[in-house]
Design an enzyme around this catalytic site. Sequence first.
Site: not given
Length: 499
Positions: A277, A351
């Site tokens: 990130k 996920r």
Amino acid sequence: MPIEIQVLTESPVVVTADVVVVGVLQIAEKSGALPPALKLLEAALGGALSKLIAKEEFTGKRDQALSIATLGKISASKLVLLGLGERRKLGAPEIRAFAARAARAGNGEKATSIAVVIPAGLENELRSVAEGLELGAYRFTKYFTGERKPKAELVRVSVLTAGRVTAKAKAAVALGQRIGVAVNLSRDLSNEPGNVLYPQTLAAAAEKVAKDHGLKIRVLDFPEIRRRGMKLIDAVGRGSVHEPRVVHISWTPKAARKKLAFVGKGITFDSGGISIKPAAGMGEMKHDMSGAANVIALMAAVAALKPKVEVHAIAACAENMPDGNAYRPGDIWGSLDGKTVEIINTDAEGRLVLADALTYTRALAPDIIVDNATLTGACVVALGSTCSGWYANHEDAAVEFAAALKQSGETMWRLPLLEDLREQIKSEVADVKQTGDRHGGSITAALFLREFVGDSRWIHCDIAGPASIDRPSGWAQAKGATGHGILTFLAMIERASRA
């Protein structure tokens, strides 16, 4: 520590407290008559109250506030009026938010004690009052020292009512307070920094919850995760020195009417992995385990409620870090379900751990599975920072969840599982692709998760926006983690218990 809450019928003029907070229903424009509680205070203040109300144009509209120094005319040094709005629009969510604002007002005045006056006719909302007081008093000050440490904190609240204080009223306050404390536990866990809270310590916190509340718990360590074939959790967690864990807490009463399961994403810190990130805002990724914190804390509330339904909480805990052993874009990994998954972006790790956790959970054969996760920035783009998105694969499950939402008053909006977007997660080299295109990102994430729920009735909550806040909102009056979602999940459990 929980605050001390007592219910009294004492007058706000003489009650022992640093601050008196009065909930004021909206005053009709034509009448302009002061409510009974204010009439007592008006007399004690020599008529000054009505003059100030007129000058400041305070009418009791929701979220209006008026603070008054009492100059020794009553026992409390400060009087605060908080608008409740119209009586017909008041319910448990609004009363909870009012009580939270009252507690925050006490903290703002550096009070150690406050008295809260609720209007006549709202005595049946004492549980919501107690919930709101605990939630509003919350502050995360654990790491302040010296001058930064708060000089005072709210420790005692007197709730003043017009009616007789019954055993039922006291029980409602006790239950509401335990629920508020449970939500605050989730906030504490989420607010902890990543160097303190990682998969092992999060699992230890869950073990303490189970021990303190007489709940069953099973914790799967890394060797057990691998032995069971939870390859997606293995993939996400292998880049960190802190090994992943799967936590399973259960409440199993005799003759349970239904079985509900709640699943939480527990990424204790999300660097993005190899797909790292940007530095800006990365520190907020300590909140990426808010879903797991929610389901662990939910079980403390379940223990207080003692519902006649079986409840399971499953938290998939890992830290997403980049090292020489980390998983990579382009990898293909198996899963507990058996499906193979092509990795597109290691920053879409939530996920993956949820996929294995959902497969594990569906083996319990629950009547419904609800997962919650700080899953996608796309959901924040779509709905903002104060509203979650939710999805359902069966309409009857959607009806149940919508009813629970109405009861809790939490802000969530149903989003569609658009079948045409499923093409985005079809892989040319594996059974399914981890991510789709940038557009519709929250929907494709939900569609990916649906691949792992089988025939189960399932709700997915993308709580990326409201899981943490930077300004007061509703009953969440402190910057940081909110525990958003727990009250809705608890409402589902209560409704199932009554069915």
